[in-house]
Design a protein around this motif. Structure first.
Motif, PDB file in Angstrom:
ATOM      1  N   LEU A 335       0.823  -1.207   0.000  1.00 45.82           N
ATOM      2  CA  LEU A 335       0.000   0.000   0.000  1.00 45.82           C
ATOM      3  C   LEU A 335       0.861   1.264   0.000  1.00 45.82           C
ATOM      4  N   LEU A 336       1.877   1.283   0.845  1.00 42.09           N
ATOM      5  CA  LEU A 336       2.747   2.461   0.904  1.00 42.09           C
ATOM      6  C   LEU A 336       3.440   2.721  -0.423  1.00 42.09           C
ATOM      7  N   ASP A 337       3.921   1.667  -1.062  1.00 37.71           N
ATOM      8  CA  ASP A 337       4.581   1.830  -2.361  1.00 37.71           C
ATOM      9  C   ASP A 337       3.617   2.399  -3.395  1.00 37.71           C
ATOM     10  N   GLY A 338       2.336   2.034  -3.285  1.00 35.09           N
ATOM     11  CA  GLY A 338       1.344   2.552  -4.227  1.00 35.09           C
ATOM     12  C   GLY A 338       0.922   3.976  -3.932  1.00 35.09           C
ATOM     13  N   LEU A 339       1.018   4.384  -2.666  1.00 35.69           N
ATOM     14  CA  LEU A 339       0.548   5.717  -2.276  1.00 35.69           C
ATOM     15  C   LEU A 339       1.641   6.786  -2.318  1.00 35.69           C
ATOM     16  N   ARG A 340       2.886   6.402  -2.129  1.00 41.01           N
ATOM     17  CA  ARG A 340       3.959   7.403  -2.068  1.00 41.01           C
ATOM     18  C   ARG A 340       4.074   8.261  -3.326  1.00 41.01           C
ATOM     19  N   PRO A 341       3.832   7.718  -4.526  1.00 42.36           N
ATOM     20  CA  PRO A 341       3.922   8.571  -5.718  1.00 42.36           C
ATOM     21  C   PRO A 341       2.889   9.702  -5.758  1.00 42.36           C
ATOM     22  N   LEU A 342       1.895   9.678  -4.849  1.00 39.34           N
ATOM     23  CA  LEU A 342       0.930  10.773  -4.811  1.00 39.34           C
ATOM     24  C   LEU A 342       1.616  12.097  -4.483  1.00 39.34           C
ATOM     25  N   VAL A 343       2.688  12.038  -3.685  1.00 42.33           N
ATOM     26  CA  VAL A 343       3.440  13.252  -3.366  1.00 42.33           C
ATOM     27  C   VAL A 343       4.197  13.681  -4.619  1.00 42.33           C
ATOM     28  N   VAL A 352       3.053  11.327   2.549  1.00 40.25           N
ATOM     29  CA  VAL A 352       2.590   9.951   2.742  1.00 40.25           C
ATOM     30  C   VAL A 352       3.607   9.285   3.659  1.00 40.25           C
ATOM     31  N   ARG A 353       3.127   8.633   4.707  1.00 35.06           N
ATOM     32  CA  ARG A 353       4.030   8.024   5.685  1.00 35.06           C
ATOM     33  C   ARG A 353       3.334   6.826   6.333  1.00 35.06           C
ATOM     34  N   ILE A 359      -0.985   3.704   8.010  1.00 29.53           N
ATOM     35  CA  ILE A 359      -0.537   4.552   6.902  1.00 29.53           C
ATOM     36  C   ILE A 359      -1.324   5.860   6.900  1.00 29.53           C
ATOM     37  N   ALA A 360      -0.621   6.951   6.591  1.00 27.27           N
ATOM     38  CA  ALA A 360      -1.244   8.270   6.566  1.00 27.27           C
ATOM     39  C   ALA A 360      -0.990   8.968   5.238  1.00 27.27           C
ATOM     40  N   VAL A 361      -1.998   9.711   4.787  1.00 35.79           N
ATOM     41  CA  VAL A 361      -1.878  10.610   3.634  1.00 35.79           C
ATOM     42  C   VAL A 361      -2.310  11.987   4.117  1.00 35.79           C
ATOM     43  N   GLU A 362      -1.399  12.953   4.068  1.00 42.37           N
ATOM     44  CA  GLU A 362      -1.687  14.288   4.590  1.00 42.37           C
ATOM     45  C   GLU A 362      -2.092  15.217   3.454  1.00 42.37           C
ATOM     46  N   LEU A 417      -6.444   0.387  -2.806  1.00 39.47           N
ATOM     47  CA  LEU A 417      -5.502   1.346  -3.381  1.00 39.47           C
ATOM     48  C   LEU A 417      -6.098   2.021  -4.607  1.00 39.47           C
ATOM     49  N   ARG A 418      -6.743   1.239  -5.464  1.00 37.89           N
ATOM     50  CA  ARG A 418      -7.376   1.832  -6.660  1.00 37.89           C
ATOM     51  C   ARG A 418      -8.402   2.887  -6.266  1.00 37.89           C
ATOM     52  N   VAL A 419      -9.191   2.603  -5.246  1.00 37.48           N
ATOM     53  CA  VAL A 419     -10.205   3.561  -4.801  1.00 37.48           C
ATOM     54  C   VAL A 419      -9.542   4.820  -4.234  1.00 37.48           C
ATOM     55  N   LEU A 420      -8.506   4.617  -3.433  1.00 40.65           N
ATOM     56  CA  LEU A 420      -7.815   5.771  -2.843  1.00 40.65           C
ATOM     57  C   LEU A 420      -7.189   6.664  -3.901  1.00 40.65           C
ATOM     58  N   LEU A 421      -6.538   6.064  -4.862  1.00 45.24           N
ATOM     59  CA  LEU A 421      -5.911   6.857  -5.927  1.00 45.24           C
ATOM     60  C   LEU A 421      -6.946   7.653  -6.700  1.00 45.24           C
ATOM     61  N   ALA A 422      -8.078   7.019  -6.983  1.00 47.98           N
ATOM     62  CA  ALA A 422      -9.145   7.717  -7.711  1.00 47.98           C
ATOM     63  C   ALA A 422      -9.748   8.831  -6.860  1.00 47.98           C
ATOM     64  N   ALA A 423      -9.900   8.597  -5.559  1.00 48.80           N
ATOM     65  CA  ALA A 423     -10.476   9.600  -4.667  1.00 48.80           C
ATOM     66  C   ALA A 423      -9.575  10.825  -4.551  1.00 48.80           C
ATOM     67  N   VAL A 424      -8.267  10.593  -4.464  1.00 46.83           N
ATOM     68  CA  VAL A 424      -7.319  11.711  -4.402  1.00 46.83           C
ATOM     69  C   VAL A 424      -7.320  12.479  -5.718  1.00 46.83           C
ATOM     70  N   ALA A 425      -7.348  11.749  -6.835  1.00 46.02           N
ATOM     71  CA  ALA A 425      -7.365  12.411  -8.146  1.00 46.02           C
ATOM     72  C   ALA A 425      -8.609  13.273  -8.314  1.00 46.02           C
ATOM     73  N   ALA A 426      -9.757  12.752  -7.876  1.00 40.96           N
ATOM     74  CA  ALA A 426     -11.001  13.522  -7.991  1.00 40.96           C
ATOM     75  C   ALA A 426     -10.965  14.753  -7.100  1.00 40.96           C
ATOM     76  N   THR A 427     -10.396  14.610  -5.902  1.00 37.16           N
ATOM     77  CA  THR A 427     -10.299  15.747  -4.986  1.00 37.16           C
ATOM     78  C   THR A 427      -9.340  16.795  -5.527  1.00 37.16           C
ATOM     79  N   ASP A 428      -8.245  16.359  -6.108  1.00 35.10           N
ATOM     80  CA  ASP A 428      -7.297  17.298  -6.694  1.00 35.10           C
ATOM     81  C   ASP A 428      -7.942  18.082  -7.822  1.00 35.10           C
ATOM     82  N   GLU A 429      -8.715  17.390  -8.629  1.00 37.17           N
ATOM     83  CA  GLU A 429      -9.406  18.060  -9.740  1.00 37.17           C
ATOM     84  C   GLU A 429     -10.396  19.093  -9.215  1.00 37.17           C
TER      85      GLU A 429
END
Length: 433
Positions: A335-343, A352-353, A359-362, A417-429
């Motif tokens: 999970l961490l390896d998949g989330l760290r590229p968000l930064v 991401v830590r 695991i946390a995403v700030e 992870l797929r859901v989290l990545l999509a949720a962050v992308a939608a929020t960023d947009e």
């Protein structure tokens, strides 16, 4: 159905009792790492009842242990009587703690466990002075609120203790954030020495610390941080209490207890949450000399009752039999390896830590380091809409907390992870719109 229950909740429950989501849900069923709400909607659960359902839902081994105890007709006796399951569980925890000559006292919650640890330390040292970390959270009791260094969860300035706060291991907003791990630890140790010299009378009872701050946003200090801290404490005879309410039972992956990452054997550890997999149980494990220092009588009416102790034994055995600590490391790393590229990819993500399945995403305002609780809430809502439950925390309420049951599979990790990545992308947009 849920809207009616929400209205009833608001009529009879305190206004300060927080609920997640614009439309709060009632969880009515669970199996494995999935839960179902009152409207029949299924979710993958990445928060596990605030890290409490540590081996998931509907676990046959835990159910069987509860059934066996219920069949006896004895749910409660109090500690005025011998409780076989309580003694057996205490023996297991004492052995696993690594604390020499350890004894165990059971409570019903992490708050009560920390209150008990404070009572022991202040009585043993004949001092009401306590060191705590900034951004800490230790419970909602009178004493534990006093040692909570997080304004959002500290409801009163009144205190039975004299508390001094020292630097924690949170790097993202630290004045020492750009230092190397070794220099960061050295700077925090200098701060600790200065606080002891300037803000205390010297005869401090204890320091209490979470190895990874939970409510504070899963802040992870460098390994060895508390080893260096304890060297200072030992110079002054100050006891060290490790609050393992969220970090215990293998959740951090690399170790069974969070404090083990720092090469430290504390004088006492507190525990709760995951041990009962949802049944109410907590406690303190401490050196016998410390545990036995109370001169007055005491009991625990509900702590370690036969039903909770049976659940604790079954949960602990399941954790060990299935090596869930190793699974937390494997799946958490995935999970961490998949989330760290968000930064760097999305301006709304500041950090991401984590460790293991903690695991946390700030979330921050785009292009800044300013905390953004509103964007964290939006990610949480997007995730829920896609069938994933996640937590939230941090000093400013801007940190997503990801802490699934330790039984999480790699396939479930990838799904979440797929859901989290999509949720962050939608929020960023949304933030850029």
């Amino acid at each position: 159905m849920s809207s009616d229950l929400l209205a009833r909740h608001r009529r009879v429950m305190p206004s300060w009792l927080a609920l997640y989501y614009d439309e709060p849900i009632e969880i009515t069923h669970g199996r494995g790492c999935r839960v179902t709400d009152a409207d029949g909607r299924e979710y993958l659960d990445f928060f596990a009842g605030i890290l409490t359902n540590i081996i998931g839902y509907g676990v046959p081994e835990v159910r069987a242990a509860l059934d066996r105890q219920l069949d006896t007709g004895v749910v409660h006796t109090s500690t005025l009587y011998l409780i076989r399951q309580q003694v057996e569980l205490a023996e297991r925890i004492a052995e696993l703690s690594g604390i020499p000559d350890a004894k165990v006292f059971f409570t019903t919650s992490g708050t009560e466990a920390n209150e008990a640890a404070l009572l022991l330390a202040t009585t043993y040292r004949r001092s009401n002075q306590v060191l705590a970390l900034r951004n800490s959270y230790h419970g909602r009791g009178f004493g534990t609120i006093a040692i909570t260094g997080n304004r959002g969860w500290s409801a009163s300035s009144l205190s039975p203790l004299q508390v001094a706060y020292v630097q924690n291991g949170y790097r993202y907003r630290s004045p020492f954030r750009d230092l190397s791990d070794a220099d960061f630890i050295a700077a925090c140790v200098r701060d600790l020495r200065d606080v002891i010299d300037t803000c205390t009378a010297g005869d401090v009872a204890c320091m209490i610390a979470e190895p990874v701050q939970g409510v504070g946003g899963f802040t992870v200090p460098p390994d060895g941080f508390f080893g260096a801290v304890k060297e200072v404490l030992d110079e002054h005879g100050i006891l060290f209490i490790s609050d393992e309410v969220q970090t215990g039972w293998g959740r951090t992956g690399e170790h069974f207890w969070g404090i083990q990452a720092h090469g430290v054997v504390p004088d006492a550890m507190t525990f709760a949450k995951g041990l009962g997999n949802g049944l109410t149980i907590g406690g303190v494990v401490a050196r016998a000399e410390l545990m036995d220092c109370l001169a007055a009588n005491s009991i625990s009416t509900f702590g370690g009752n036969p039903l909770s102790a049976a659940a604790g034994l079954a949960t602990l055995q399941y954790l060990l039999d299935h090596d869930l600590q190793a699974n937390a490391l494997k799946v958490g790393t995935r999970l961490l390896d998949g989330l760290r590229p968000l930064v760097g990819r999305y301006p709304v993500v500041g950090d991401v830590r984590g460790k293991g399945l903690m695991i946390a995403v700030e979330l921050v305002e785009p292009g800044t380091t300013d905390p953004s609780p509103r964007l964290a809430t939006r990610v949480q809502e997007h995730a829920k809409a896609a069938g994933l439950l996640i937590g939230k925390g941090g000093l400013y309420g801007n940190v997503l907390r990801i802490a699934p049951p330790l039984t999480l599979t790699e396939e479930e990790a990838d799904e979440g992870l797929r859901v989290l990545l999509a949720a962050v992308a939608a929020t960023d947009e949304e933030a850029r719109a």
